[in-house]
Design a protein around this motif. Structure first.
Motif, PDB file in Angstrom:
ATOM      1  N   HIS A  86       0.834  -1.206   0.000  1.00 51.04           N
ATOM      2  CA  HIS A  86       0.000   0.000   0.000  1.00 51.04           C
ATOM      3  C   HIS A  86       0.868   1.256   0.000  1.00 51.04           C
ATOM      4  O   HIS A  86       0.559   2.239  -0.695  1.00 51.04           O
ATOM      5  N   ASP A  87       1.962   1.233   0.746  1.00 50.90           N
ATOM      6  CA  ASP A  87       2.865   2.386   0.785  1.00 50.90           C
ATOM      7  C   ASP A  87       3.514   2.611  -0.573  1.00 50.90           C
ATOM      8  O   ASP A  87       3.634   3.759  -1.034  1.00 50.90           O
ATOM      9  N   LEU A  88       3.911   1.522  -1.240  1.00 50.63           N
ATOM     10  CA  LEU A  88       4.478   1.658  -2.586  1.00 50.63           C
ATOM     11  C   LEU A  88       3.450   2.258  -3.544  1.00 50.63           C
ATOM     12  O   LEU A  88       3.786   3.094  -4.388  1.00 50.63           O
ATOM     13  N   MET A  89       2.202   1.838  -3.414  1.00 53.75           N
ATOM     14  CA  MET A  89       1.146   2.362  -4.280  1.00 53.75           C
ATOM     15  C   MET A  89       0.969   3.865  -4.061  1.00 53.75           C
ATOM     16  O   MET A  89       0.865   4.643  -5.018  1.00 53.75           O
ATOM     17  N   ARG A  90       0.921   4.294  -2.785  1.00 51.04           N
ATOM     18  CA  ARG A  90       0.721   5.716  -2.503  1.00 51.04           C
ATOM     19  C   ARG A  90       1.880   6.558  -3.042  1.00 51.04           C
ATOM     20  O   ARG A  90       1.678   7.670  -3.526  1.00 51.04           O
ATOM     21  N   ARG A  91       3.104   6.036  -2.928  1.00 53.93           N
ATOM     22  CA  ARG A  91       4.263   6.774  -3.435  1.00 53.93           C
ATOM     23  C   ARG A  91       4.201   6.907  -4.957  1.00 53.93           C
ATOM     24  O   ARG A  91       4.518   7.953  -5.531  1.00 53.93           O
ATOM     25  N   ALA A 112       1.524   6.872  -6.789  1.00 52.84           N
ATOM     26  CA  ALA A 112       0.355   7.641  -7.230  1.00 52.84           C
ATOM     27  C   ALA A 112       0.711   9.095  -7.516  1.00 52.84           C
ATOM     28  O   ALA A 112       0.115   9.722  -8.405  1.00 52.84           O
ATOM     29  N   ALA A 113       1.664   9.627  -6.808  1.00 52.63           N
ATOM     30  CA  ALA A 113       2.032  11.041  -6.981  1.00 52.63           C
ATOM     31  C   ALA A 113       2.910  11.270  -8.206  1.00 52.63           C
ATOM     32  O   ALA A 113       3.265  12.416  -8.508  1.00 52.63           O
ATOM     33  N   THR A 114       3.266  10.207  -8.919  1.00 49.76           N
ATOM     34  CA  THR A 114       4.137  10.319 -10.092  1.00 49.76           C
ATOM     35  C   THR A 114       3.386   9.830 -11.327  1.00 49.76           C
ATOM     36  O   THR A 114       2.219   9.493 -11.270  1.00 49.76           O
ATOM     37  N   GLN A 115       4.095   9.777 -12.449  1.00 48.76           N
ATOM     38  CA  GLN A 115       3.534   9.246 -13.692  1.00 48.76           C
ATOM     39  C   GLN A 115       4.185   7.916 -14.065  1.00 48.76           C
ATOM     40  O   GLN A 115       4.049   7.444 -15.199  1.00 48.76           O
ATOM     41  N   VAL A 116       4.888   7.277 -13.128  1.00 48.29           N
ATOM     42  CA  VAL A 116       5.626   6.067 -13.426  1.00 48.29           C
ATOM     43  C   VAL A 116       4.674   4.939 -13.817  1.00 48.29           C
ATOM     44  O   VAL A 116       3.556   4.835 -13.326  1.00 48.29           O
ATOM     45  N   THR A 117       5.124   4.098 -14.734  1.00 49.92           N
ATOM     46  CA  THR A 117       4.373   2.906 -15.131  1.00 49.92           C
ATOM     47  C   THR A 117       4.509   1.858 -14.037  1.00 49.92           C
ATOM     48  O   THR A 117       5.622   1.527 -13.621  1.00 49.92           O
ATOM     49  N   VAL A 118       3.393   1.340 -13.573  1.00 50.46           N
ATOM     50  CA  VAL A 118       3.379   0.419 -12.435  1.00 50.46           C
ATOM     51  C   VAL A 118       3.005  -0.978 -12.910  1.00 50.46           C
ATOM     52  O   VAL A 118       2.074  -1.157 -13.704  1.00 50.46           O
ATOM     53  N   LEU A 119       3.727  -1.982 -12.403  1.00 51.68           N
ATOM     54  CA  LEU A 119       3.407  -3.385 -12.668  1.00 51.68           C
ATOM     55  C   LEU A 119       2.986  -4.040 -11.354  1.00 51.68           C
ATOM     56  O   LEU A 119       3.775  -4.127 -10.408  1.00 51.68           O
ATOM     57  N   LEU A 120       1.731  -4.465 -11.282  1.00 57.19           N
ATOM     58  CA  LEU A 120       1.198  -5.134 -10.095  1.00 57.19           C
ATOM     59  C   LEU A 120       1.301  -6.640 -10.288  1.00 57.19           C
ATOM     60  O   LEU A 120       0.833  -7.184 -11.302  1.00 57.19           O
ATOM     61  N   THR A 121       1.921  -7.307  -9.344  1.00 57.13           N
ATOM     62  CA  THR A 121       2.066  -8.758  -9.425  1.00 57.13           C
ATOM     63  C   THR A 121       1.418  -9.409  -8.208  1.00 57.13           C
ATOM     64  O   THR A 121       1.243  -8.779  -7.167  1.00 57.13           O
ATOM     65  N   GLY A 122       1.089 -10.658  -8.354  1.00 55.74           N
ATOM     66  CA  GLY A 122       0.463 -11.402  -7.260  1.00 55.74           C
ATOM     67  C   GLY A 122      -0.466 -12.463  -7.808  1.00 55.74           C
ATOM     68  O   GLY A 122      -0.799 -12.486  -8.994  1.00 55.74           O
ATOM     69  N   GLU A 123      -0.899 -13.359  -6.931  1.00 55.10           N
ATOM     70  CA  GLU A 123      -1.756 -14.461  -7.344  1.00 55.10           C
ATOM     71  C   GLU A 123      -3.125 -13.946  -7.789  1.00 55.10           C
ATOM     72  O   GLU A 123      -3.514 -12.815  -7.496  1.00 55.10           O
ATOM     73  N   THR A 124      -3.839 -14.801  -8.482  1.00 54.97           N
ATOM     74  CA  THR A 124      -5.200 -14.467  -8.889  1.00 54.97           C
ATOM     75  C   THR A 124      -6.067 -14.209  -7.664  1.00 54.97           C
ATOM     76  O   THR A 124      -6.042 -14.969  -6.694  1.00 54.97           O
ATOM     77  N   GLY A 125      -6.820 -13.120  -7.712  1.00 54.91           N
ATOM     78  CA  GLY A 125      -7.760 -12.822  -6.648  1.00 54.91           C
ATOM     79  C   GLY A 125      -7.227 -11.990  -5.504  1.00 54.91           C
ATOM     80  O   GLY A 125      -7.940 -11.750  -4.536  1.00 54.91           O
ATOM     81  N   VAL A 126      -5.970 -11.515  -5.584  1.00 52.61           N
ATOM     82  CA  VAL A 126      -5.425 -10.748  -4.459  1.00 52.61           C
ATOM     83  C   VAL A 126      -5.901  -9.304  -4.448  1.00 52.61           C
ATOM     84  O   VAL A 126      -5.712  -8.593  -3.458  1.00 52.61           O
ATOM     85  N   GLY A 127      -6.523  -8.852  -5.546  1.00 55.60           N
ATOM     86  CA  GLY A 127      -7.033  -7.493  -5.568  1.00 55.60           C
ATOM     87  C   GLY A 127      -6.192  -6.533  -6.376  1.00 55.60           C
ATOM     88  O   GLY A 127      -6.091  -5.348  -6.029  1.00 55.60           O
ATOM     89  N   LYS A 128      -5.618  -6.999  -7.477  1.00 54.03           N
ATOM     90  CA  LYS A 128      -4.749  -6.134  -8.267  1.00 54.03           C
ATOM     91  C   LYS A 128      -5.527  -4.975  -8.898  1.00 54.03           C
ATOM     92  O   LYS A 128      -5.039  -3.845  -8.955  1.00 54.03           O
ATOM     93  N   GLU A 129      -6.740  -5.253  -9.373  1.00 51.73           N
ATOM     94  CA  GLU A 129      -7.519  -4.167  -9.967  1.00 51.73           C
ATOM     95  C   GLU A 129      -7.896  -3.124  -8.922  1.00 51.73           C
ATOM     96  O   GLU A 129      -7.929  -1.928  -9.204  1.00 51.73           O
ATOM     97  N   TYR A 160       8.413  -0.084 -11.956  1.00 51.00           N
ATOM     98  CA  TYR A 160       7.974   0.093 -10.570  1.00 51.00           C
ATOM     99  C   TYR A 160       7.047  -1.071 -10.203  1.00 51.00           C
ATOM    100  O   TYR A 160       5.814  -0.952 -10.235  1.00 51.00           O
ATOM    101  N   PRO A 161       7.627  -2.226  -9.858  1.00 54.53           N
ATOM    102  CA  PRO A 161       6.777  -3.380  -9.520  1.00 54.53           C
ATOM    103  C   PRO A 161       6.256  -3.292  -8.089  1.00 54.53           C
ATOM    104  O   PRO A 161       6.943  -2.830  -7.183  1.00 54.53           O
ATOM    105  N   ILE A 162       5.014  -3.731  -7.902  1.00 53.35           N
ATOM    106  CA  ILE A 162       4.402  -3.839  -6.569  1.00 53.35           C
ATOM    107  C   ILE A 162       3.841  -5.251  -6.443  1.00 53.35           C
ATOM    108  O   ILE A 162       2.950  -5.633  -7.209  1.00 53.35           O
ATOM    109  N   CYS A 163       4.360  -6.012  -5.501  1.00 52.90           N
ATOM    110  CA  CYS A 163       3.882  -7.375  -5.279  1.00 52.90           C
ATOM    111  C   CYS A 163       2.831  -7.355  -4.166  1.00 52.90           C
ATOM    112  O   CYS A 163       3.124  -6.935  -3.039  1.00 52.90           O
ATOM    113  N   ILE A 164       1.629  -7.797  -4.481  1.00 47.29           N
ATOM    114  CA  ILE A 164       0.539  -7.833  -3.504  1.00 47.29           C
ATOM    115  C   ILE A 164       0.521  -9.219  -2.869  1.00 47.29           C
ATOM    116  O   ILE A 164       0.375 -10.225  -3.568  1.00 47.29           O
ATOM    117  N   PRO A 165       0.674  -9.313  -1.554  1.00 46.81           N
ATOM    118  CA  PRO A 165       0.788 -10.628  -0.917  1.00 46.81           C
ATOM    119  C   PRO A 165      -0.537 -11.396  -0.956  1.00 46.81           C
ATOM    120  O   PRO A 165      -1.617 -10.783  -0.930  1.00 46.81           O
TER     121      PRO A 165
END
Length: 559
Positions: A242-247, A249-266, A395-400
């Protein structure tokens, strides 16, 4: 005692009281219980009186007993819903005895729930609370069974649907040889108003809490996308993501969200959009895995009229629809290679070309992608472009997964409960203790999406005004072996349902007991690879006992 007032057999209630030594839990139906020393309760009672005064202590203890009575009342209709009204009501006194409060003898019971008429008189012998009070203060002038009276009042009130006040006519703390209580609707007591403080002081707070829950549920229903809609959690892994996401959000960087199906990437992608400067713009989501390979380019980049057969009009793609906002590409690892090449150009040049067009169009879009596959491995297999991977993986963010954030399960479940009770117009009292335990012990292969589905099913199956029980969430889950209470008050092992079914099948097959024992002994020895000590442990026997049984069996076979 009224000769017509006799207790029905309490086997149905004894089955509710279950001990699980392996998990350290005691259950009364779906509610978790705790065995406490009366000496500890006595000390707590004394400390309360000393620290806050008798009146406040009485109020606290009465409210505690009242809550216990409310919970036990929930078992009456469920356990004896097909019995007489008196038998249903006597669940309370019988449970009071099983729980060790006192020996309860019904003296008189007249009740008419429809008319709101109630009068009950019960005798208490060996009240733990009267003994505790007398131990510290000797013989007193006023009745002292505050917790037990609160229990009786809470039980009667829940059962009748109006406030029933029980008062002590006699109390052994006052020197009587037993306690005698009488209950009526509070308005039928001349001094009833003087006792309301013990039951109704918190009514306004309770109403405010209920209203707050309804407002929160309504907000979740009307604004599901706000702040990601479902970003609930305090576990370290979740907070880091969540902290990585908030950081980001204030930029225009391309973000890659990773994690298992159903973790809430959308939901993370939506939260990132909501916290960014693009929040006023559109949020467009595309599931790349759900689009046919031959259509994905047209969906993403748009088409010009006549670009292919059936293209009767020009149509904007998802990039153009997301202008000024955020485009979320879910399951980007399933994108075909030709579309990957065009996506790479968008990232490099900031422009797209519609199918059939010879000119490029500038787009102003924040790109967020997500995948549940290992893109590096896909690159090595030639299924994903290496240059595109490097552009997406800035800018990868891994959702546990949910199983790694067990402390978030209950808050998430409560959040979902508020949403679905509003959606399905249900009024529920929350989750039972056993249901919460089942949720925290589940392995969650489907992650947050699975939890969402289970809670919605629980809301639908639970009775109006009731609670969500474990069976509503996991209807096919078998219970582990448990201990119950036999008629002599001793712990007795109760086999789970699957063991009972197996025993029934053996009996139906007519297998002799000697044959069954021989097969069990042989299987235990086989599983322990011939180690008799290990086999004995499997069977709950000593090595000598197992050796004796095997010797006897061999002698019978020889004869």
């Amino acid at each position: 005692m009224d000769p017509h007032l006799t207790y029905p057999p309490d086997n149905d209630l004894r089955r509710l009281l279950r001990f699980e030594p392996h998990s350290g839990a005691i259950w009364l139906g779906e509610r978790r219980m705790v065995l406490l020393h009366t000496a500890a309760l006595t000390a707590l009672r004394h400390d309360l009186i000393t620290s806050v005064g008798k009146d406040h202590a009485r109020r606290l203890l009465t409210r505690m007993g009242y809550a216990c009575g409310l919970h036990d009342a929930g078992f009456a209709a469920k356990t004896r819903g097909k019995k007489t009204l008196e038998d249903m009501f006597l669940v309370g006194p019988q449970l009071h005895m099983l729980e060790g409060a006192a020996r309860v003898t019904p003296v008189r019971l007249e009740m008419d729930a429809a008319a709101g008429r109630f009068e009950g008189v019960f005798r208490w012998d060996d009240s733990w609370e009267a003994h505790a009070h007398r131990l510290h203060y000797g013989v007193v002038d006023e009745p002292a069974c505050w917790t037990l009276l609160g229990y009786a009042s809470g039980y009667g009130s829940a059962f009748m649907g109006r406030l029933i006040l029980f008062k002590e006519i006699k109390c052994s703390a006052c020197g009587d040889d037993h306690c005698l209580i009488e209950g009526r609707p509070i308005d039928d007591w001349p001094d009833g108003d003087a006792h309301r403080q013990y039951f109704e002081d918190d009514s306004l707070l309770e109403k405010m809490a209920a209203l707050s829950q309804q407002v929160e549920a309504l907000k979740n229903t009307l604004e599901p996308a706000e702040s990601g809609g479902m970003l609930v959690g305090s576990s370290p892994g979740f907070q880091h993501a969540h902290d990585l996401m908030r950081r980001a959000a204030a930029t225009q960087v391309t973000v890659l969200l990773t994690g298992e199906t159903g973790v809430g990437k959308e939901r993370f992608a939506r939260a990132l959009h909501e916290h960014s400067e693009r929040a006023a713009g559109p949020f467009v989501a595309v599931n790349c895995a759900a689009l046919p390979a031959e259509l994905i380019e047209a969906e993403l980049f748009g088409v010009e009229k006549g670009a292919f057969t059936g293209a009767h009009a020009a149509r904007a793609g998802r990039f153009e629809r997301a202008e000024g906002g955020t485009l979320f590409l879910d399951e980007v690892g399933d994108m075909p290679l030709p579309a990957q090449a065009k996506l790479l150009r968008v990232l490099q040049e900031g422009e797209i070309e519609r199918l059939g067009s010879e000119s490029a169009r500038k787009v102003n879009v924040r790109l967020v992608t997500a995948t549940n596959v290992n893109l590096e491995a896909a690159v090595e297999r030639g299924q994903f472009r290496r240059d595109l991977f490097y552009r997406l993986n800035v800018y990868p963010i891994c959702i546990p997964p949910l199983r790694e954030r067990s402390s978030d399960i209950e808050p998430l479940a409560q959040h979902l409960l508020a949403r679905f009770t509003a959606l399905h117009q249900k009024r529920l009292g929350g989750f039972s203790d056993r249901a919460l335990q089942a949720l925290t012990r589940h392995s969650w292969p489907g992650n947050v999406r699975e939890l969402e589905n289970l809670v919605e099913r629980g809301v639908i199956l639970a009775a109006q005004g009731g609670v969500i029980e474990a069976e509503h969430l996991f209807p096919n889950q078998s219970e582990p072996a448990q201990d119950g209470i036999d008629p002599q008050g001793r712990l007795a092992r109760r086999a789970p349902e699957d063991e009972l079914r197996l025993c029934a099948q053996v009996l139906d097959a007519g297998v002799p007991i000697e044959t069954l024992e021989a097969q069990v002994l042989a299987l235990a020895v086989e599983r322990s690879r011939g180690n008799l000590a290990g086999a004995a442990r499997l069977l709950g026997l000593s090595r000598a006992q197992l050796a004796y049984r095997l010797k006897r069996q061999h002698q019978q076979e020889a004869d």
